[in-house]
Design an enzyme around this catalytic site. Sequence first.
Site, mmCIF file in Angstrom:
data_model
loop_
_atom_site.group_PDB
_atom_site.id
_atom_site.type_symbol
_atom_site.label_atom_id
_atom_site.label_comp_id
_atom_site.label_asym_id
_atom_site.label_seq_id
_atom_site.Cartn_x
_atom_site.Cartn_y
_atom_site.Cartn_z
ATOM 1 N N SER A 235 -88.488 12.288 -10.885
ATOM 2 C CA SER A 235 -87.435 11.482 -10.267
ATOM 3 C C SER A 235 -86.085 11.949 -10.789
ATOM 4 O O SER A 235 -85.998 12.876 -11.607
ATOM 5 C CB SER A 235 -87.638 10.002 -10.588
ATOM 6 O OG SER A 235 -87.474 9.761 -11.984
ATOM 7 N N LYS A 236 -85.035 11.280 -10.348
ATOM 8 C CA LYS A 236 -83.679 11.680 -10.735
ATOM 9 C C LYS A 236 -83.472 11.653 -12.243
ATOM 10 O O LYS A 236 -82.675 12.425 -12.778
ATOM 11 C CB LYS A 236 -82.659 10.774 -10.042
ATOM 12 C CG LYS A 236 -82.566 10.983 -8.543
ATOM 13 C CD LYS A 236 -81.508 10.075 -7.926
ATOM 14 C CE LYS A 236 -81.408 10.301 -6.420
ATOM 15 N NZ LYS A 236 -80.405 9.419 -5.796
ATOM 16 N N ARG A 237 -84.156 10.753 -12.921
ATOM 17 C CA ARG A 237 -83.945 10.652 -14.368
ATOM 18 C C ARG A 237 -84.429 11.887 -15.123
ATOM 19 O O ARG A 237 -84.055 12.112 -16.273
ATOM 20 C CB ARG A 237 -84.638 9.401 -14.922
ATOM 21 C CG ARG A 237 -86.159 9.481 -14.962
ATOM 22 C CD ARG A 237 -86.760 8.225 -15.598
ATOM 23 N NE ARG A 237 -88.198 8.295 -15.664
ATOM 24 C CZ ARG A 237 -89.023 7.957 -14.673
ATOM 25 N NH1 ARG A 237 -88.512 7.534 -13.522
ATOM 26 N NH2 ARG A 237 -90.326 8.030 -14.803
ATOM 27 N N HIS A 238 -85.268 12.695 -14.465
ATOM 28 C CA HIS A 238 -85.766 13.920 -15.111
ATOM 29 C C HIS A 238 -84.843 15.115 -14.892
ATOM 30 O O HIS A 238 -85.090 16.190 -15.430
ATOM 31 C CB HIS A 238 -87.162 14.248 -14.581
ATOM 32 C CG HIS A 238 -88.198 13.228 -14.928
ATOM 33 N ND1 HIS A 238 -88.796 12.435 -13.972
ATOM 34 C CD2 HIS A 238 -88.720 12.843 -16.121
ATOM 35 C CE1 HIS A 238 -89.665 11.621 -14.554
ATOM 36 N NE2 HIS A 238 -89.625 11.849 -15.851
#
Length: 457
Positions: A235-238
């Site tokens: 996801s974006k957090r990665h």
Amino acid sequence: MSVVTRFAPSPTGYLHIGGARTALFNWLFARKMGGRYLLRIEDTDRARSTDAAIAAIIDGLDWLGLSHDGEITYQFSRAARHREAAEAMIARGTAFRCYCSPDEVETLRAEAHEQGRALRSPWRDGGERPGAPHVIRLRAPDDGDVLNADLIQGDVRIKARDIDDLVLLRADGTPTYMLSVVVDDHDMGVTHVIRGDDHLTNAARQIPIFRAMAWTPPKFAHVPLIHGEDGKKLSKRHGAQAVHEYRDMGYLPEAVAAYLMRLGWSPGHDDILSKDEAIAQFDIGQIGKGPARLDFKKLDFVNAHFMGQADDARLAQLLGDHLKGKGEPSANARTLARIAGALKTRAKTIPDLAEQARFVLAKRPLPFTDSAKALLSEAFRARLARLSARLSAESAWEHGPLGAALKAFATEEGVGLGQIGPGLRAALTGGAPAPDLGLALELLGREEALARMSDQI
């Protein structure tokens, strides 16, 4: 049998890094088998499909060097053919017109759920209501199992009673995803469907549609998804998810491809392979069943490998484009190529190369960090004047002789290089990162290096 694979993205956004890996596996397998790799744009979601997304997907695939064979197939343009197939199934008795209203369908679905089975329409065994709104449904199999002998996941069996009488054509005549995919795969001659395992359950729904038309289903290979370093769904957090983000971060396409192919595929060694080198070794059976984890440190390592092998002129172009985009000082192509050739084995990415080249491209008077200023004491400035005179007499302005000259000067001064190197580096770079002093002097050139030293004397 001539192998045909396909990559079939939906153009509702960018080319995801997971989609790029799927395309790469399809490309590798087709090339390994001497077959064809096709591209199909599944643009049936008209509300979300955009020309910009199509362009981004094609651009991303081109950047990775995944050129497709033949013309691109656009799924929406084939809607008439999909409707034709649905009508053919009605004629064969493997599909039917269902006149149930949406409310009736919900009631039937709730009853089926309570009984632990899939939806069965009361119209599946025939009947007509001329002129009434209707959908066309698949007459799902009643008994036995639907077997998907998956090339990665192994045998996957789903009981026929768990498969709905699927809608093939909606009430407005538009084909559903399941029908369109099956018809397109058949008409395109696809022999192997290699895709993400989020489509694994779709295989059990698509195989009966193939059989309803007396078509041979392709072989399926469902690839586990890519997870982040924490083992959770990407996801974006990665970090970066889109292929163009990796390009913007300064990774080389051959490095991204080499890294992606090893996310899940294990040929039995740790060699870094180019796409062309991997073709002969690629084996679907060596793709693991578990999710792969994206590791940026490993990607940096792979990219550094390809940076070291890259053509200097190409790196110069990439370096120049990066500097221009950042509004930072640059130089002509010849100078950038010289810098890239000298520093490329020390850099992990293009921005890293730019950071290491910053001291060369900086304009006088140099900006100085506080730690660099602290090294330029009055006593050292006097020593720097003697060193400047010593270096100006050097006939060969190359890192080898220059390094030897620095050692000789230290001996003459009766000190170690540790009493000379830090201050000289500060005078030459202002505190910016730089390689060993001999190479730093060579890259700056005689005139610029002596001028920077003179500024501090």
